[in-house]
Design a protein around this motif. Sequence first.
Motif, PDB file in Angstrom:
ATOM      1  N   ASP A 161       2.263  -2.767  -0.380  1.00  0.00           N
ATOM      2  CA  ASP A 161       3.646  -2.382  -0.592  1.00  0.00           C
ATOM      3  C   ASP A 161       4.528  -3.547  -0.158  1.00  0.00           C
ATOM      4  O   ASP A 161       4.253  -4.232   0.831  1.00  0.00           O
ATOM      5  CB  ASP A 161       3.971  -1.134   0.242  1.00  0.00           C
ATOM      6  N   LEU A 162       5.615  -3.775  -0.894  1.00  0.00           N
ATOM      7  CA  LEU A 162       6.449  -4.942  -0.629  1.00  0.00           C
ATOM      8  C   LEU A 162       7.175  -4.871   0.705  1.00  0.00           C
ATOM      9  O   LEU A 162       7.753  -5.865   1.149  1.00  0.00           O
ATOM     10  CB  LEU A 162       7.460  -5.132  -1.767  1.00  0.00           C
ATOM     11  N   SER A 163       7.149  -3.723   1.363  1.00  0.00           N
ATOM     12  CA  SER A 163       7.775  -3.604   2.681  1.00  0.00           C
ATOM     13  C   SER A 163       6.869  -4.119   3.791  1.00  0.00           C
ATOM     14  O   SER A 163       7.299  -4.213   4.943  1.00  0.00           O
ATOM     15  CB  SER A 163       8.120  -2.139   2.963  1.00  0.00           C
ATOM     16  N   GLN A 164       5.637  -4.472   3.465  1.00  0.00           N
ATOM     17  CA  GLN A 164       4.682  -4.886   4.499  1.00  0.00           C
ATOM     18  C   GLN A 164       4.841  -6.365   4.857  1.00  0.00           C
ATOM     19  O   GLN A 164       5.474  -7.129   4.114  1.00  0.00           O
ATOM     20  CB  GLN A 164       3.260  -4.543   4.053  1.00  0.00           C
ATOM     21  N   PRO A 165       4.276  -6.789   6.008  1.00  0.00           N
ATOM     22  CA  PRO A 165       4.606  -8.087   6.596  1.00  0.00           C
ATOM     23  C   PRO A 165       4.276  -9.348   5.809  1.00  0.00           C
ATOM     24  O   PRO A 165       5.023 -10.325   5.919  1.00  0.00           O
ATOM     25  CB  PRO A 165       3.819  -8.079   7.926  1.00  0.00           C
ATOM     26  N   PRO A 166       3.178  -9.442   5.055  1.00  0.00           N
ATOM     27  CA  PRO A 166       2.821 -10.750   4.497  1.00  0.00           C
ATOM     28  C   PRO A 166       3.949 -11.388   3.688  1.00  0.00           C
ATOM     29  O   PRO A 166       4.565 -10.740   2.842  1.00  0.00           O
ATOM     30  CB  PRO A 166       1.620 -10.428   3.596  1.00  0.00           C
ATOM     31  N   GLU A 167       4.209 -12.651   3.980  1.00  0.00           N
ATOM     32  CA  GLU A 167       5.257 -13.379   3.261  1.00  0.00           C
ATOM     33  C   GLU A 167       4.680 -14.268   2.167  1.00  0.00           C
ATOM     34  O   GLU A 167       5.421 -14.785   1.336  1.00  0.00           O
ATOM     35  CB  GLU A 167       6.063 -14.240   4.249  1.00  0.00           C
ATOM     36  N   THR A 168       3.378 -14.476   2.186  1.00  0.00           N
ATOM     37  CA  THR A 168       2.747 -15.324   1.177  1.00  0.00           C
ATOM     38  C   THR A 168       1.518 -14.633   0.590  1.00  0.00           C
ATOM     39  O   THR A 168       0.920 -13.766   1.221  1.00  0.00           O
ATOM     40  CB  THR A 168       2.310 -16.672   1.784  1.00  0.00           C
ATOM     41  N   LEU A 169       1.165 -15.033  -0.623  1.00  0.00           N
ATOM     42  CA  LEU A 169      -0.006 -14.518  -1.328  1.00  0.00           C
ATOM     43  C   LEU A 169      -0.018 -12.995  -1.361  1.00  0.00           C
ATOM     44  O   LEU A 169      -1.033 -12.351  -1.128  1.00  0.00           O
ATOM     45  CB  LEU A 169      -1.306 -15.044  -0.682  1.00  0.00           C
ATOM     46  N   LEU A 170       1.129 -12.415  -1.684  1.00  0.00           N
ATOM     47  CA  LEU A 170       1.251 -10.954  -1.749  1.00  0.00           C
ATOM     48  C   LEU A 170       1.627 -10.521  -3.154  1.00  0.00           C
ATOM     49  O   LEU A 170       2.560 -11.067  -3.754  1.00  0.00           O
ATOM     50  CB  LEU A 170       2.283 -10.442  -0.750  1.00  0.00           C
ATOM     51  N   GLY A 198       2.299  15.282  -0.645  1.00  0.00           N
ATOM     52  CA  GLY A 198       1.533  14.054  -0.467  1.00  0.00           C
ATOM     53  C   GLY A 198       0.923  13.961   0.905  1.00  0.00           C
ATOM     54  O   GLY A 198       0.997  14.905   1.705  1.00  0.00           O
ATOM     55  N   GLY A 199       0.320  12.831   1.187  1.00  0.00           N
ATOM     56  CA  GLY A 199      -0.239  12.578   2.504  1.00  0.00           C
ATOM     57  C   GLY A 199       0.826  11.998   3.422  1.00  0.00           C
ATOM     58  O   GLY A 199       1.951  11.729   3.001  1.00  0.00           O
ATOM     59  N   ILE A 200       0.476  11.808   4.656  1.00  0.00           N
ATOM     60  CA  ILE A 200       1.397  11.190   5.609  1.00  0.00           C
ATOM     61  C   ILE A 200       0.704  10.110   6.424  1.00  0.00           C
ATOM     62  O   ILE A 200       1.278   9.564   7.356  1.00  0.00           O
ATOM     63  CB  ILE A 200       1.997  12.249   6.560  1.00  0.00           C
ATOM     64  N   SER A 201      -0.531   9.785   6.059  1.00  0.00           N
ATOM     65  CA  SER A 201      -1.337   8.909   6.913  1.00  0.00           C
ATOM     66  C   SER A 201      -1.225   7.432   6.566  1.00  0.00           C
ATOM     67  O   SER A 201      -1.630   6.586   7.359  1.00  0.00           O
ATOM     68  CB  SER A 201      -2.812   9.331   6.838  1.00  0.00           C
ATOM     69  N   ASP A 202      -0.691   7.084   5.393  1.00  0.00           N
ATOM     70  CA  ASP A 202      -0.635   5.672   5.029  1.00  0.00           C
ATOM     71  C   ASP A 202       0.783   5.283   4.645  1.00  0.00           C
ATOM     72  O   ASP A 202       1.622   6.118   4.325  1.00  0.00           O
ATOM     73  CB  ASP A 202      -1.612   5.360   3.888  1.00  0.00           C
ATOM     74  N   ILE A 203       1.015   3.981   4.632  1.00  0.00           N
ATOM     75  CA  ILE A 203       2.369   3.486   4.435  1.00  0.00           C
ATOM     76  C   ILE A 203       2.898   3.793   3.045  1.00  0.00           C
ATOM     77  O   ILE A 203       4.089   4.035   2.855  1.00  0.00           O
ATOM     78  CB  ILE A 203       2.430   1.969   4.720  1.00  0.00           C
ATOM     79  N   ARG A 204       2.028   3.820   2.036  1.00  0.00           N
ATOM     80  CA  ARG A 204       2.495   4.079   0.675  1.00  0.00           C
ATOM     81  C   ARG A 204       3.032   5.492   0.538  1.00  0.00           C
ATOM     82  O   ARG A 204       4.072   5.717  -0.080  1.00  0.00           O
ATOM     83  CB  ARG A 204       1.348   3.828  -0.313  1.00  0.00           C
ATOM     84  N   SER A 205       2.340   6.477   1.135  1.00  0.00           N
ATOM     85  CA  SER A 205       2.821   7.856   1.063  1.00  0.00           C
ATOM     86  C   SER A 205       4.111   8.021   1.859  1.00  0.00           C
ATOM     87  O   SER A 205       5.022   8.736   1.430  1.00  0.00           O
ATOM     88  CB  SER A 205       1.747   8.825   1.568  1.00  0.00           C
ATOM     89  N   ARG A 206       4.207   7.340   2.985  1.00  0.00           N
ATOM     90  CA  ARG A 206       5.432   7.439   3.780  1.00  0.00           C
ATOM     91  C   ARG A 206       6.612   6.808   3.058  1.00  0.00           C
ATOM     92  O   ARG A 206       7.725   7.335   3.092  1.00  0.00           O
ATOM     93  CB  ARG A 206       5.226   6.793   5.151  1.00  0.00           C
ATOM     94  N   ARG A 207       6.382   5.694   2.388  1.00  0.00           N
ATOM     95  CA  ARG A 207       7.467   5.051   1.625  1.00  0.00           C
ATOM     96  C   ARG A 207       7.868   5.929   0.433  1.00  0.00           C
ATOM     97  O   ARG A 207       9.055   6.029   0.094  1.00  0.00           O
ATOM     98  CB  ARG A 207       7.028   3.676   1.141  1.00  0.00           C
ATOM     99  N   SER A 208       6.891   6.543  -0.225  1.00  0.00           N
ATOM    100  CA  SER A 208       7.198   7.422  -1.356  1.00  0.00           C
ATOM    101  C   SER A 208       8.020   8.624  -0.899  1.00  0.00           C
ATOM    102  O   SER A 208       9.004   9.019  -1.542  1.00  0.00           O
ATOM    103  CB  SER A 208       5.909   7.900  -2.022  1.00  0.00           C
ATOM    104  N   ARG A 209       7.613   9.206   0.195  1.00  0.00           N
ATOM    105  CA  ARG A 209       8.333  10.352   0.747  1.00  0.00           C
ATOM    106  C   ARG A 209       9.781   9.982   1.068  1.00  0.00           C
ATOM    107  O   ARG A 209      10.715  10.719   0.747  1.00  0.00           O
ATOM    108  CB  ARG A 209       7.603  10.840   2.003  1.00  0.00           C
ATOM    109  N   ALA A 210       9.955   8.813   1.702  1.00  0.00           N
ATOM    110  CA  ALA A 210      11.305   8.367   2.053  1.00  0.00           C
ATOM    111  C   ALA A 210      12.155   8.120   0.810  1.00  0.00           C
ATOM    112  O   ALA A 210      13.357   8.420   0.793  1.00  0.00           O
ATOM    113  CB  ALA A 210      11.229   7.100   2.903  1.00  0.00           C
TER     114      ALA A 210
END
Length: 350
Positions: A161-170, A198-210
């Motif tokens: 997900d683009l909200s995650q930390p890596p700044e390169t090769l993403l 949905g689920g609540i255990s991973d960042i993608r589901s949390r971002r979708s929910r938000a």
Amino acid sequence: MRDSVKPGREKKRGSHVKLSDVAKRVGVSPITISRALRNPEIVSEELREVILRTVDEMGYIPNLAARALAGRHSGIVGVITPSLHHPCFTGVMMGIEERLRATDLRVQYANTLNDADQEISQFKSFLAQKPAGIILVNAEYYDGLAMLMDAAAFPVAHVADLSQPPETLLVGMSHHVAATAATRFLLSKGYKRIGFIGGISDIRSRRSRAGHEEAMRQAGLGNPSLMHGVDGSTSIGLGRRLFTELLERMPDLDAILAQNDDLALGALIECNERGIKVPDDFGICGFNDLEFAQFTSPSLTTVHVPRHDLGRRAADMLLRAIREEPPEEQRVDLGFSIIERGSTRSMPKQ
């Protein structure tokens, strides 16, 4: 009686076929064979065909351990993912393998099941193999991986997900933006009481929910009771359960956005069991656009995620880094699209 051997596959007694044996047969140096196998594009097409045919005829198998000792890496690309078992990963995997198939690199997979300790453990296991590089697919616990990635002597590419930390090769997309757009699509069709499962255990589901919450709030229809999720893996059965529980809590619900197509299919099956007509009485939107989505009855409206391109672009980024070539882009947003099918329609104005 002498063992029968196919022509061109002479037996090597006492040892396996070596790189030098292949080089002698072709009439070139061992380094030429090695370079051709590592980067086939550096030799002529005619020589490449001769080398590959000879390798096949003689049964030569590269010694990856020896390669790692003698060179910079073992020729292995490690792919670490939380969900080898889920069909969402299949498209990503096919994209990775399509891009790397014509190279001398070989792919190995590791499954973490969203476990932070396993992400670190699997990364360390690949470190010991002196890999050419690693692709992290939907990694969750970057805080624990940061020191390992900084110390690694190889490149690391990311599908995230683009909200995650890596700044390169993403390479990735924004699940928040996608879910916001999907909810606004349902609102544009006249649905007002739109739930989210949905689920609540991973960042993608949390971002979708938000994203769903934001769209509903901006429309003046925000309600925490419209949200329902659990910690754990998603499935069709879970979709039925979550939809049932949400409907019991919000009986005037008129649509749902599901975190993925599995859950959406579960909700559709439950609607059929209850005699709820989709899309006449109720709207359903999934996420991912898995193959079955177009064949359900009615077919599922869903958010299309370019899973194959995610894998292919991440592998291409990694390959460029391995070859020390400049990347075309450091961060790539492949976006999404909403595929409107039979599970939604324009509702009559009230």
